[in-house]
Design an enzyme around this catalytic site. Structure first.
Site, mmCIF file in Angstrom:
data_model
loop_
_atom_site.group_PDB
_atom_site.id
_atom_site.type_symbol
_atom_site.label_atom_id
_atom_site.label_comp_id
_atom_site.label_asym_id
_atom_site.label_seq_id
_atom_site.Cartn_x
_atom_site.Cartn_y
_atom_site.Cartn_z
ATOM 1 N N LYS A 161 -1.419 -8.481 -4.972
ATOM 2 C CA LYS A 161 -2.073 -8.710 -3.670
ATOM 3 C C LYS A 161 -3.372 -7.913 -3.690
ATOM 4 O O LYS A 161 -3.349 -6.688 -3.791
ATOM 5 C CB LYS A 161 -1.147 -8.228 -2.555
ATOM 6 C CG LYS A 161 -1.711 -8.351 -1.146
ATOM 7 C CD LYS A 161 -0.626 -7.967 -0.138
ATOM 8 C CE LYS A 161 -1.128 -7.892 1.288
ATOM 9 N NZ LYS A 161 -0.075 -7.398 2.201
ATOM 10 N N CYS B 107 -6.446 -11.040 0.209
ATOM 11 C CA CYS B 107 -6.098 -10.550 1.537
ATOM 12 C C CYS B 107 -7.265 -9.694 2.002
ATOM 13 O O CYS B 107 -7.958 -9.092 1.182
ATOM 14 C CB CYS B 107 -4.826 -9.704 1.389
ATOM 15 S SG CYS B 107 -4.397 -8.712 2.836
ATOM 16 N N ASP C 74 -6.317 -6.651 -1.767
ATOM 17 C CA ASP C 74 -6.669 -6.416 -0.369
ATOM 18 C C ASP C 74 -8.113 -5.914 -0.267
ATOM 19 O O ASP C 74 -8.695 -5.443 -1.251
ATOM 20 C CB ASP C 74 -5.690 -5.369 0.194
ATOM 21 C CG ASP C 74 -5.545 -5.422 1.711
ATOM 22 O OD1 ASP C 74 -6.343 -6.123 2.360
ATOM 23 O OD2 ASP C 74 -4.638 -4.750 2.236
ATOM 24 N N MET C 75 -8.705 -5.975 0.929
ATOM 25 C CA MET C 75 -10.080 -5.526 1.147
ATOM 26 C C MET C 75 -10.203 -5.237 2.630
ATOM 27 O O MET C 75 -10.221 -6.169 3.429
ATOM 28 C CB MET C 75 -11.019 -6.672 0.735
ATOM 29 C CG MET C 75 -12.441 -6.321 0.455
ATOM 30 S SD MET C 75 -13.409 -6.031 1.924
ATOM 31 C CE MET C 75 -15.011 -5.779 1.236
ATOM 32 N N ASP D 138 0.815 -1.215 0.000
ATOM 33 C CA ASP D 138 0.000 0.000 0.000
ATOM 34 C C ASP D 138 0.855 1.275 0.000
ATOM 35 O O ASP D 138 1.863 1.344 0.712
ATOM 36 C CB ASP D 138 -0.845 -0.059 1.283
ATOM 37 C CG ASP D 138 -1.953 0.968 1.304
ATOM 38 O OD1 ASP D 138 -2.032 1.787 0.376
ATOM 39 O OD2 ASP D 138 -2.744 0.928 2.270
ATOM 40 N N ASP E 57 -2.659 -10.541 9.612
ATOM 41 C CA ASP E 57 -1.684 -9.469 9.806
ATOM 42 C C ASP E 57 -0.828 -9.723 11.037
ATOM 43 O O ASP E 57 0.134 -9.007 11.288
ATOM 44 C CB ASP E 57 -2.397 -8.121 9.962
ATOM 45 C CG ASP E 57 -2.715 -7.495 8.608
ATOM 46 O OD1 ASP E 57 -2.165 -7.960 7.597
ATOM 47 O OD2 ASP E 57 -3.519 -6.544 8.570
HETATM 48 C C1 DGJ Z 1 -4.035 -4.915 5.274
HETATM 49 C C2 DGJ Z 1 -3.154 -6.053 4.871
HETATM 50 O O1 DGJ Z 1 -3.490 -7.206 5.587
HETATM 51 C C3 DGJ Z 1 -1.707 -5.686 5.100
HETATM 52 O O2 DGJ Z 1 -0.878 -6.766 4.777
HETATM 53 C C4 DGJ Z 1 -1.380 -4.478 4.269
HETATM 54 O O3 DGJ Z 1 -1.450 -4.799 2.911
HETATM 55 C C5 DGJ Z 1 -2.319 -3.337 4.595
HETATM 56 N N1 DGJ Z 1 -3.698 -3.743 4.522
HETATM 57 C C6 DGJ Z 1 -2.098 -2.167 3.675
HETATM 58 O O4 DGJ Z 1 -2.992 -1.168 3.864
#
Ligand code: DGJ
Length: 721
Positions: free
Chosen positions: A468, A518, A470-471, A359, A540
């Site tokens: 990756k 993710c 993400d959400m 990110d 995380d």
């Molecule tokens: C949540 C993810 O689980 C992390 O690994 C990371 O990518 C952050 N978001 C980034 O905002």
């Protein structure tokens, strides 16, 4: 043939290698009645009689009858699977058998992820039932696998009347069994504590787990199992259901007055309402049922084999993934080209194979309050642009991967300023802005097209080989600008269909990209996303000790090849614990393996261990990825140590992991009874320079070395001699 039909008795029998599933058609009205699910029944002719159902006179209720797909308002007062509302306000449904077909292979489910197979590996039964008064036809789809103890179920509902009908509830699967003092096993959690195992004895009434977050979520998991008392890894009867879906779900069991247990799974009816115009159909997502009479371990290996071979797709499904280094915990938002290249340079010298830029690389994204949706490279941070960075990383001999959060928009973004109506929110109401972001209305095609075009522009601009996805928030204030008022109940499911369509487009257009799902760690780790991505970020929380429970719950169902696991720096960013670098490596080796730390700043001692860990990854990953998984001990149960092993399919090799969480006195080291080895083979244990026979290791057991101290780990490689 895995499915037979006894025409005289109107009974269907579905066989897998060790199980049978039997259902029948009522003689008068044609209700579909459940007869049996469990250990294989050899007989095909003398099938047991169906429990009596008084279909004609209806002088008693149906709640003493085992039903295959119960409907509401006909006197079965347990949880039912389907509800409708038609133009005259009728919501009762009573469906009778119409026809069936049995064929080799397995059908696709329109727009949905589902397990797949060729004609040799499974047989499908479709039973059509209908209620001509309500104008509804239901097709139940069952697939029995030939080599695995798996039966999948899904449902298609069709409006066969001239008026529109509202579908207000649709579950995918139901199983009625006699109670055996069952326990219910579910997986619960939170951010940083995903999929912890919970077992409790069921009592009378309804009990279960649910998601109303619009996503499967960290808190409850779309999985439920009934276990007979005393069930452990090697013994006991297990009935399990896992939902191939990533949105709202219900997984429930109910013990009733007749001491039968009803287990159901499907889309959570919470705020669900779907309009079916005349002739239209609705397809319910798939449930994967596994029965094991040999405990949880057998169930685990069945799910692992099924998902590795019949759910995960694409180039990476059965090959080693590159060892990656992700910059999130190394830099958070504070990075630029030079910083990333300094990480990549050091990493490449130590054998790491891919840099993943997390990110913060786009728009005005200097923190997590802004810019989601603006998928344009920030060239102040990435001087020279993305292509320059990726080319430099490639020049170091490494691959390059990138992070996106495609489903989101920040109120402070160019995208939101241009299209405020693209966000899911209720006009006039102050919407929930978890992490300062809103969820995009992915049910809309123009929104999906915008997302796909912006992602593909970035992906085509440089040699990107990993994404990756993400959400980071749940759905709230659920309302779409585009849907008519009486169709707002479709939004949750249309949202998921939109996510699936987008991920499908991505993997179709970019088949060489390795996709990792993710969601704030492991908030969207379910069979639905495994159809698109062969791996999912597990949590995380990468603290090696917290990971023992998280990975135990995850690996109970999902193959190790899918478990995103990294070595991170200490004190751990999530829990503050310090553990040995070796232990962090040993625990991450049970998953996809990678690093997430500032490799330029960690101690020389830790850094010096990386080449050895990368070498271990290459040595062991084939059996970790493809082997049979056996849990030997569980830290979550004994509070002292954890242990598991993988055995290659040919039983020539095995890897045992032992993590000593609390220091153990030498004389009190546990004896681990290994599993899955060939009893007649001798195994050389590399770390002990010792040869031991398979039957000795499995029956007398194996004592790991005392690692002297808390948080220590040992790996033992066994090779057939
Ligand atoms: C949540 C993810 O689980 C992390 O690994 C990371 O990518 C952050 N978001 C980034 O905002």
């Amino acid at each position: 043939m895995g499915i037979i039909y006894n025409e005289q008795k109107r009974i269907f029998k579905l066989d897998t290698p060790n199980t049978s599933y039997i259902l029948g058609v009522g003689d008068e009205f044609g209700h579909l009645v459940h007869i049996y699910y469990g250990k294989k029944i050899a007989s095909t002719d003398n099938l047991s009689k169906m429990p009596s159902v008084d279909e004609k006179n209806k002088v008693w209720y149906f709640d003493g009858t085992k039903m295959e797909y119960p409907t509401g308002d006909i006197g079965d007062f347990r949880e039912h699977c389907i509800e409708i509302r038609n133009e005259n306000g009728q919501h009762a449904l009573e469906c009778g058998y119409v026809s069936h077909k049995i064929y080799k292979g397995k059908p696709k489910l329109e727009g949905l992820p589902a397990t797949f197979s060729n004609e040799e590996d499974c047989t499908t039964l479709e039973v059509v039932m209908s209620d001509s008064i309500a104008g509804i036809e239901i097709t139940l789809i069952y697939t029995a696998f030939e080599k695995l103890d798996v039966i999948t179920r899904s449902v298609i509902v069709k409006n066969i009347c001239d008026e529109r009908v509202k579908l207000t509830k649709i579950l995918s699967s139901c199983l009625d069994v006699e109670n055996n003092e069952y326990e219910m096993l579910t997986l619960h959690g939170s951010w940083g504590r995903e999929r912890n195992i919970q077992r409790k004895r069921i009592g009378y009434g309804r009990q279960g787990i649910y998601s109303e977050r619009g996503v499967s979520g960290h808190q409850d998991h779309p999985f439920i199992a009934l276990l007979e008392p005393g069930t452990n890894q090697t013994m006991g009867e297990v009935y399990a259901m896992n939902f191939v879906y990533s949105g709202n779900f219900e997984a429930q069991c109910e013990l009733n007055q007749h001491d039968t247990v009803r287990l159901v799974m499907g889309i959570n009816p919470y705020q669900f309402e779907w309009t079916l115009e005349s002739g239209e159909v609705f397809t319910a997502p798939e449930v994967v049922m596994v029965y094991s009479s040999e405990g949880l371990g057998k169930m685990t290996r069945t799910y692992h084999d099924l998902y590795r071979n019949h759910l995960i797709r694409g180039k990476y499904r059965s090959i080693k993934r590159p060892v990656l280094i992700n910059n999130w915990e190394a830099t958070y938002f504070d990075f630029d080209t030079d910083k990333l290249l300094s990480i990549a340079k050091k990493a490449s010298e130590l054998g790491i194979e891919m840099l993943v830029m997390d990110d913060g690389w786009f728009g005005n994204r200097f923190d997590d309050n802004r810019a989601l949706g603006d998928w344009v490279v920030n060239e102040d941070k990435l001087k020279g642009g993305l292509k320059y960075l990726v080319d430099e990383v490639n020049r170091l001999g490494m691959k390059f991967g990138i992070w996106f959060e495609p489903e989101m928009v920040c109120p402070d973004s160019d995208l939101y300023r241009a299209h405020p109506d693209w966000a899911i929110q209720i006009p006039g109401r102050n919407p929930g802005r978890s992490r300062n972001q809103l969820v995009l209305d992915i049910s809309r095609k123009e929104v999906r097209d915008y997302i796909f075009d912006s992602l593909s522009k970035v992906l085509k601009s440089a040699n990107v080989e990993y994404v990756k996805w993400d959400m980071n928030r749940a759905l709230t204030d659920v309302w779409s600008h585009e849907l008519e008022p009486d169709r707002q109940g479709e939004l949750y499911h249309r949202y998921m269909l939109g996510v699936y369509e987008l991920q499908d487009r991505l993997v179709t257009e970019f088949p060489d990209i390795l996709l990792e799902n993710c969601s704030s760690g492991g908030g969207r780790y379910d069979p639905g996303v495994l159809y698109y991505s062969p791996q999912v970020w597990c949590s995380d929380n990468a603290d090696a000790i917290s990971r023992l429970n998280i990975q135990e719950g995850t690996s109970l169902i999902y193959p190790l090849s899918t478990m995103g696991a990294h070595v991170t720096d200490c004190p751990n960013h999530a829990v503050g614990r310090t553990t040995p670098f070796d232990t962090r490596g040993a625990v991450a080796l049970a998953g996809t393996f990678g690093y997430e730390l500032d490799i330029t700043k960690i101690s020389d001692e830790d850094r010096s261990k990386i080449p050895g860990q990368v070498e271990m990854y290459h040595k062991y990953n084939d059996i970790v990825r493809e082997g049979d998984f056996y849990r030997l001990a569980s830290f979550s149960q004994n509070n002292r140590y954890d242990s598991y092993m993988v055995v290659s399919k040919d039983k020539k090799e095995a890897l045992v992991t032992f993590v000593q969480v609390i220091a153990i006195a030498s004389h009190a080291m546990p004896v681990l009874k290994l599993q899955g080895l060939d009893p007649g083979t001798n195994y050389y244990i590399e770390e002990k320079h010792e040869v031991m026979a398979g039957d000795v290791l499995m029956n007398m057991g194996f004592v790991p070395n005392n690692e002297n101290g808390d948080f220590k780990a040992g790996l033992y490689h066994l090779v057939a001699r």
